[in-house]
Motif scaffolding. Structure first.
Motif, PDB file in Angstrom:
ATOM      1  N   LEU A 186     -32.940 -32.445  65.879  1.00 14.90           N
ATOM      2  CA  LEU A 186     -32.277 -33.677  65.515  1.00 14.90           C
ATOM      3  C   LEU A 186     -33.306 -34.585  64.776  1.00 14.90           C
ATOM      4  N   TRP A 187     -33.169 -34.736  63.437  1.00 15.87           N
ATOM      5  CA  TRP A 187     -33.860 -35.753  62.691  1.00 15.87           C
ATOM      6  C   TRP A 187     -33.194 -36.966  62.314  1.00 15.87           C
ATOM      7  N   ARG A 188     -33.714 -38.210  62.216  1.00 15.12           N
ATOM      8  CA  ARG A 188     -33.192 -39.606  61.809  1.00 15.12           C
ATOM      9  C   ARG A 188     -33.885 -39.619  60.453  1.00 15.12           C
ATOM     10  N   LEU A 189     -33.154 -39.961  59.191  1.00 15.70           N
ATOM     11  CA  LEU A 189     -34.016 -40.213  58.131  1.00 15.70           C
ATOM     12  C   LEU A 189     -33.618 -41.776  57.950  1.00 15.70           C
ATOM     13  N   ASN A 190     -34.622 -42.712  58.299  1.00 23.89           N
ATOM     14  CA  ASN A 190     -34.369 -43.899  57.993  1.00 23.89           C
ATOM     15  C   ASN A 190     -34.602 -44.373  56.717  1.00 23.89           C
ATOM     16  N   LEU A 191     -33.700 -45.211  55.974  1.00 21.40           N
ATOM     17  CA  LEU A 191     -33.716 -45.406  54.688  1.00 21.40           C
ATOM     18  C   LEU A 191     -33.828 -47.079  54.633  1.00 21.40           C
ATOM     19  N   ASP A 192     -34.775 -47.566  53.895  1.00 24.80           N
ATOM     20  CA  ASP A 192     -35.038 -48.774  53.384  1.00 24.80           C
ATOM     21  C   ASP A 192     -34.660 -49.205  51.969  1.00 24.80           C
ATOM     22  N   TYR A 193     -33.844 -50.096  51.729  1.00 27.98           N
ATOM     23  CA  TYR A 193     -33.371 -50.354  50.294  1.00 27.98           C
ATOM     24  C   TYR A 193     -34.113 -51.690  49.905  1.00 27.98           C
ATOM     25  N   MET A 194     -34.589 -51.746  48.848  1.00 26.62           N
ATOM     26  CA  MET A 194     -35.110 -52.737  48.128  1.00 26.62           C
ATOM     27  C   MET A 194     -34.545 -53.216  46.617  1.00 26.62           C
ATOM     28  N   SER A 195     -34.364 -54.434  46.397  1.00 32.78           N
ATOM     29  CA  SER A 195     -34.005 -54.990  45.084  1.00 32.78           C
ATOM     30  C   SER A 195     -35.216 -55.675  44.621  1.00 32.78           C
ATOM     31  N   GLY A 196     -35.996 -54.801  44.017  1.00 34.12           N
ATOM     32  CA  GLY A 196     -37.430 -55.342  43.539  1.00 34.12           C
ATOM     33  C   GLY A 196     -38.054 -55.625  44.824  1.00 34.12           C
ATOM     34  N   THR A 197     -38.414 -56.999  44.859  1.00 35.80           N
ATOM     35  CA  THR A 197     -39.294 -57.130  46.268  1.00 35.80           C
ATOM     36  C   THR A 197     -38.493 -57.512  47.520  1.00 35.80           C
ATOM     37  N   ALA A 198     -37.194 -57.684  46.990  1.00 41.68           N
ATOM     38  CA  ALA A 198     -36.211 -58.381  48.000  1.00 41.68           C
ATOM     39  C   ALA A 198     -35.611 -57.274  48.867  1.00 41.68           C
ATOM     40  N   VAL A 199     -35.637 -57.380  50.190  1.00 43.91           N
ATOM     41  CA  VAL A 199     -34.961 -56.420  50.697  1.00 43.91           C
ATOM     42  C   VAL A 199     -33.676 -56.292  50.984  1.00 43.91           C
ATOM     43  N   ALA A 200     -33.118 -55.484  50.505  1.00 37.27           N
ATOM     44  CA  ALA A 200     -31.444 -55.196  50.656  1.00 37.27           C
ATOM     45  C   ALA A 200     -30.754 -54.907  52.027  1.00 37.27           C
ATOM     46  N   ASP A 201     -31.580 -53.770  52.460  1.00 34.42           N
ATOM     47  CA  ASP A 201     -31.238 -53.484  53.925  1.00 34.42           C
ATOM     48  C   ASP A 201     -32.383 -52.247  54.599  1.00 34.42           C
ATOM     49  N   THR A 202     -32.520 -52.599  55.738  1.00 34.44           N
ATOM     50  CA  THR A 202     -33.384 -51.472  56.402  1.00 34.44           C
ATOM     51  C   THR A 202     -32.751 -50.970  57.812  1.00 34.44           C
ATOM     52  N   THR A 203     -31.353 -51.148  58.067  1.00 34.26           N
ATOM     53  CA  THR A 203     -30.760 -50.946  59.100  1.00 34.26           C
ATOM     54  C   THR A 203     -30.166 -49.414  59.024  1.00 34.26           C
ATOM     55  N   GLN A 204     -30.017 -48.839  57.789  1.00 38.20           N
ATOM     56  CA  GLN A 204     -29.243 -47.669  57.812  1.00 38.20           C
ATOM     57  C   GLN A 204     -30.084 -46.434  57.947  1.00 38.20           C
ATOM     58  N   TYR A 205     -29.602 -45.390  58.374  1.00 36.29           N
ATOM     59  CA  TYR A 205     -30.190 -43.888  58.505  1.00 36.29           C
ATOM     60  C   TYR A 205     -29.104 -42.967  58.494  1.00 36.29           C
ATOM     61  N   PHE A 206     -29.669 -41.788  58.450  1.00 40.65           N
ATOM     62  CA  PHE A 206     -28.788 -40.651  58.415  1.00 40.65           C
ATOM     63  C   PHE A 206     -29.416 -39.531  59.424  1.00 40.65           C
ATOM     64  N   ASP A 207     -28.596 -39.275  60.287  1.00 36.12           N
ATOM     65  CA  ASP A 207     -28.906 -38.042  61.228  1.00 36.12           C
ATOM     66  C   ASP A 207     -28.854 -36.571  60.555  1.00 36.12           C
ATOM     67  N   ILE A 208     -29.674 -35.695  60.586  1.00 38.16           N
ATOM     68  CA  ILE A 208     -29.350 -34.368  60.458  1.00 38.16           C
ATOM     69  C   ILE A 208     -29.737 -33.576  61.531  1.00 38.16           C
ATOM     70  N   GLU A 209     -28.884 -32.811  62.067  1.00 36.89           N
ATOM     71  CA  GLU A 209     -29.291 -31.905  63.063  1.00 36.89           C
ATOM     72  C   GLU A 209     -29.304 -30.379  62.618  1.00 36.89           C
TER      73      GLU A 209
END
Ligand SMILES: [Cu+2]
Ligand SMILES: [Cu+2]
Lengths: 271, 673
Positions: free
Chosen positions: A247-270
């Motif tokens: 089981l792997w968790r792919l954490n994804l951080d989204y940025m708009s320029g230098t502003a943080v859009a989101d850091t809460t989302q991830y995908f799990d792959i098993e």
């Protein structure tokens, strides 16, 4: 003695030639490995539509469709058509659309018209239909075919959304690759869509994405990942490394320029 | 007076040539041969003296590890009571060859639990050869030398058609039993030899009385060898050997061995002609497999259960010939090829999840062909020149898609690599005057990285708590070495002193890779194998064997090793000054031996390898023996106390500072018929 050597040499070379002789090219069935979902007629366009998918069960997230068009009388393949999709979900009190991609060309690709719909929720909350508008270029006729789609949630979600910190907009993220994960380096692809209105879900290319895989059970990551970058139509491509199965968790951080859009989302792959 | 001083010096010498284990023939300067063969079977002459001379009789239950650990050139890295990894002058693993009758065999354990030395029981061993310096690379391109175990052969010369021996022993420290038999059968042109050995040990008791958990083991070893004389000069021989081990504990490692199995087979044709040119030659074909299953089910507090199986397969051929070029000149030729396949994996289990699987040794193969020559030339009656050279072509390849995919994780190329290895040496020896001989040599040698160093994937090293990752682009290690030794020899004693120095370029070492996170839970980080610019090693070895009186014998060995990386940091696994001395008396059917084993403290610790300093120790062992004859059979009774003072200690090379066995009382009987 010499004779034998010579003879065996000739046999050897002959068998080599025999083996390397090119096999006749038989055209493969373009729908090989695809699964037929439904078929019907686009009235007015004098076209029969056969709909194929990669899987029999359609789940939430990015779903590729492959449309095969046939002349409804002659049964011949239609290779030139302009196709427009309209996905729609009827939730009783309201209806909304979903992100989609029309075939990129009016010319069939190996006799098929590839396109996609990103189902943002499962059929449990309403009824999905997909309307296919077809302009049969050869015949100069137009018509449409509508069919219902049953969408279920997979065990591990391939569809995520967030409300961005920097602009309050709602973004929908679909995991496209890897579809067949393996230990080693894998292609990584996501598509990002922005919900502008109930009926408008355009592709977005404004965000930058950072990927951090981890194995939650073991607490380790993996080296040499490549952050996905925008290619086209909201598709972002990068690389993800898996050092082992599981089981792997792919954490994804989204940025708009230098502003943080989101850091809460991830995908799990098993796998 | 002179004699008395020498005697005094001998007895002053702190150490001894591993007493019970071998009679050393220090004839060759760069190689050491230890005869373990039971005289009874070896030759027709069964003189009482010869039998008494045989040190080996002192401890029939000694393992091969016990024996080789007494050699001044050899040290052992200890991870458990069993399966210690030999090193020659601090060279280990891929830096040395460890062969059985010249055959290559690769362990199937990524944690080096199964060095080739575990497959040979003293009962099926004829001799141990340690070759360093000048000749060290002749059996295969390495920089640190060769440890070859020569297997015992069926005996045509036995006086009886059926002969053999049965041994039984018990040791208190691990409440261990040892049962073994050996049978020799001869009839006409045919001779067959079979052996079987069973060992079963519980957790041993360390000095002071503490039980060391997970130090148990159980194993069985059997061999069958048949020899047939085709004609006066030619013999054909086949050897089969099997070794099975169960529940082998490794207290210094997080896992034990559930089951390990090795199967070895060979067939050889040997011709011995005393012809002018081609003196003798031998061709051997061999194959072996090792299967290894690690086990953590007996360990407490295992966060995540895992399976770690591994296997190795080797096929090979060896050709040896010796040529007489003239009265003064002799040539030895060797050509060999081998192919070794390795695969090891790890699967971890977490409830409700798919198993986590990876290849710790991605499927890989090493194909090797090489040839070597030693040319001996007597330049005059007192001096001799020896030239040796060897070349090897080695192809290393990853042979499955999964293996290639996995190596791509680190961006390494999955292409095959082909290496051409070159070795050359020259040695000169001169008898300065009658009893004194000096030998010096200089050599250049190369070695290729091991499978772990090339392809290892998160191999956890519990000694420094790092995960190790291979690097397929490692350069070969290249060593310049020189060795000088002096031998002083007379009727009463033999004294040998050797110094050695090596400068190693592209020394392969695990270096911290902060860019990668560790895989093993609890690991400190990841180390990648890298070539450091250079490292230096040196050693000093001395040994004395003297027989001041007909019935008394003193043997002592002394060794000191030193090693430093280019940064000046000490290298890991370097023994401090060590000495083993023994004093033996044999009187009629009785023998008595007192042995001391001592080591100074080692404060030159390798910080980058997580070593700590190790205190010195001094141990005393005593052994007694009694022999009597009964109706043509010989009966031996032996007993002894090892670590008499129950000292709690560990060696600098022991992993995890696990204490070694405390006071151990043993008793053995042996019947030779
Ligand atoms: Cu993991
Ligand atoms: Cu192991």
């Amino acid at each position: 003695m010499k004779k034998y050597v010579l003879a065996s040499l000739i046999i050897f070379i002959a068998s080599l030639i025999a083996c390397t002789k090119e096999k006749e090219q038989i055209e493969q069935d373009p729908t090989l490995g695809l699964i037929k979902i439904t078929e019907g007629y686009a009235n007015g366009a004098s076209a029969k539509v056969v709909v194929y998918c990669n899987n029999a069960n359609i789940s939430t997230g990015y779903t590729r469709f492959y449309l095969a068009l046939f002349d409804s009388i002659s049964g011949n393949r239609i290779e030139d058509a302009e196709i427009n999709l309209t996905p729609k979900m009827d939730m009783g009190t309201m209806t909304h659309s979903a992100p989609y991609e029309n075939p990129s060309s009016t010319r069939a690709e190996r006799h098929l018209f590839p396109c996609s719909v990103t189902f943002v929720m499962p059929s449990a909350s309403g009824n999905w239909t997909l309307k296919v508008d077809i302009k049969n270029i050869g015949a100069g006729k137009t018509g449409s075919f509508v069919f219902p789609v049953t969408v279920s949630d997979p065990v591990l979600s391939r569809q995520k959304s967030f409300t961005a910190n920097h602009n309050g907009a709602k973004y929908f993220i679909s995991l496209i690759e890897p579809t067949k994960p393996k230990v080693g380096i894998n292609d990584f692809e996501i598509a990002i869509y922005k919900k502008v209105s109930m009926m408008s879900w355009p592709a977005d290319s404004s965000l930058s994405v950072m990927i951090t895989p981890e194995m939650p059970t073991m607490g380790h990551g993996s080296p040499n990942n490549v952050n996905p970058i925008h290619i086209q139509n909201g598709h972002y491509k990068g690389k993800v490394n898996f050092t082992m199965t599981g089981l792997w968790r792919l954490n994804l951080d989204y940025m708009s320029g230098t502003a943080v859009a989101d850091t809460t989302q991830y995908f799990d792959i098993e796998f | 007076m002179k004699k008395h001083i020498l005697l005094f010096l001998c007895s002053m010498a702190l150490g001894s040539l591993a007493a019970q284990t071998y009679t050393s023939t220090m004839s060759d300067d760069s190689s050491r041969l230890i005869q373990l063969k039971e005289v009874l079977i070896k030759s027709n002459s069964k003189s009482q003296l010869q039998q008494l001379i045989n040190y080996y009789k002192f401890n029939n239950a000694a393992t091969l590890e016990d024996i080789i650990s007494r050699l001044p050139e050899v040290s052992l890295q200890r991870r458990g009571a069993y399966g210690m990894e030999p090193s020659i002058r601090s060279f280990s693993a891929g830096q040395i060859n460890v062969t059985i009758d010249g055959m290559r065999i690769h362990g199937a354990c990524t944690d080096k639990m199964d060095p080739a030395t575990i497959y040979i029981e003293p009962l099926n061993l004829e001799s141990v050869q340690v070759q360093t310096g000048n000749n060290g690379f002749i059996a295969g391109s390495v920089i640190g030398g060769t440890l070859n175990m020569k297997m015992a052969v069926p005996d045509f010369g036995a006086s009886k058609n059926i002969s053999g021996s049965v041994i039984s022993g018990y040791q208190t420290a691990a409440q261990s039993v040892y049962e073994a038999f050996q049978l020799n059968f001869k009839s006409g042109r045919m001779a067959i030899r079979g052996t079987g050995t069973y060992r079963n040990a519980n957790n041993y008791r360390s000095g002071g009385g503490q039980i060391v958990p997970f130090s148990q083991y159980e194993k069985i070893n059997y061999s069958l060898s048949a020899k047939y004389q085709l004609n006066q000069f030619t013999t054909i021989k086949t050897d089969l050997l099997a070794d099975d081990g169960w529940n082998i504990g490794y207290p210094a490692l997080p896992m034990d061995v559930g089951y390990a199995a090795a199967r070895l087979g060979s067939i050889s044709l040997e011709q011995l002609k005393n012809e002018r040119l081609l003196n003798k030659w031998q061709v051997k074909l061999y194959a072996n497999t090792v299967h290894h299953f690690m086990d953590d089910t007996h360990r407490p507090n295992v966060l995540m259960h895992m399976d770690m199986p591994g296997k190795s397969k080797t096929l090979g051929a060896i050709f040896d010939a010796s040529l007489k070029l003239g009265v003064k000149s002799q040539l030895q030729l060797k050509a060999d090829g081998s192919s070794t396949f390795l695969k090891a994996s790890m699967t971890m289990y977490q409830p409700w999840q798919l198993p986590m699987y990876m290849l710790t040794w991605p499927d890989n193969r090493k194909d090797q062909v090489g040839t070597g020559v030693v040319w001996q030339l007597k330049t005059d009656s007192a001096s001799e020149l020896q030239f040796a050279t060897r070349i090897d072509f080695i192809q290393s390849s990853l042979i499955s898609t999964a293996a290639k995919d996995q190596i791509s994780v680190f961006g390494y190329s999955a292409n095959n690599r082909i290496d051409f290895l070159k070795n050359i040496s020259v040695q000169y020896s001169k008898k300065v005057n009658v009893p004194f001989k000096i030998t010096s040599s200089i050599s250049y040698s190369e070695r290729i990285a091991t499978a772990s160093e090339l392809y290892g994937f998160y191999l956890f090293n519990s000694n420094d708590s790092y995960d190790y990752i291979g690097n397929p682009s490692l350069k070969n290690e290249q060593a310049w070495q020189s060795e000088v030794s002096g031998i002083f020899n007379n009727k009463y004693y033999r004294f040998k002193l050797t110094t050695f120095y090596a400068h190693i370029r592209n020394y392969i070492l695990g270096t911290i890779n902060p860019a990668v996170s560790s895989m093993t839970i609890g690991a400190k980080g990841v180390k990648s194998y890298q070539n450091i610019p250079w490292a230096n090693m040196a050693s000093l070895e001395g040994s004395i064997v003297c027989r001041p009186m007909e019935f008394a014998e003193i043997a002592s060995t002394l060794r000191y090793n030193w090693g430093a990386a280019d940064s000046g940091e000490p290298l890991p696994y370097i023994s401090p000054l060590k000495n083993i001395s023994s004093f033996r008396i044999k009187y009629k059917a009785y023998s008595l031996q007192v042995e001391s084993e001592s080591a100074l403290s080692q404060n030159r610790k390798s910080r980058f390898s997580g070593e700590d300093a190790t205190a010195g120790y001094f141990l005393v062992h005593t052994r007694i023996g009694y022999v009597f004859h009964f109706k043509g059979s010989q009966f031996q009774l032996q007993s002894g106390i090892e670590n008499l003072f129950d000292k709690q200690y560990h060696d600098h090379l022991d992993w995890g500072n696990i204490p070694r066995p405390g006071r151990n009382i043993y008793i053995q009987t042996k019947l030779i018929f």
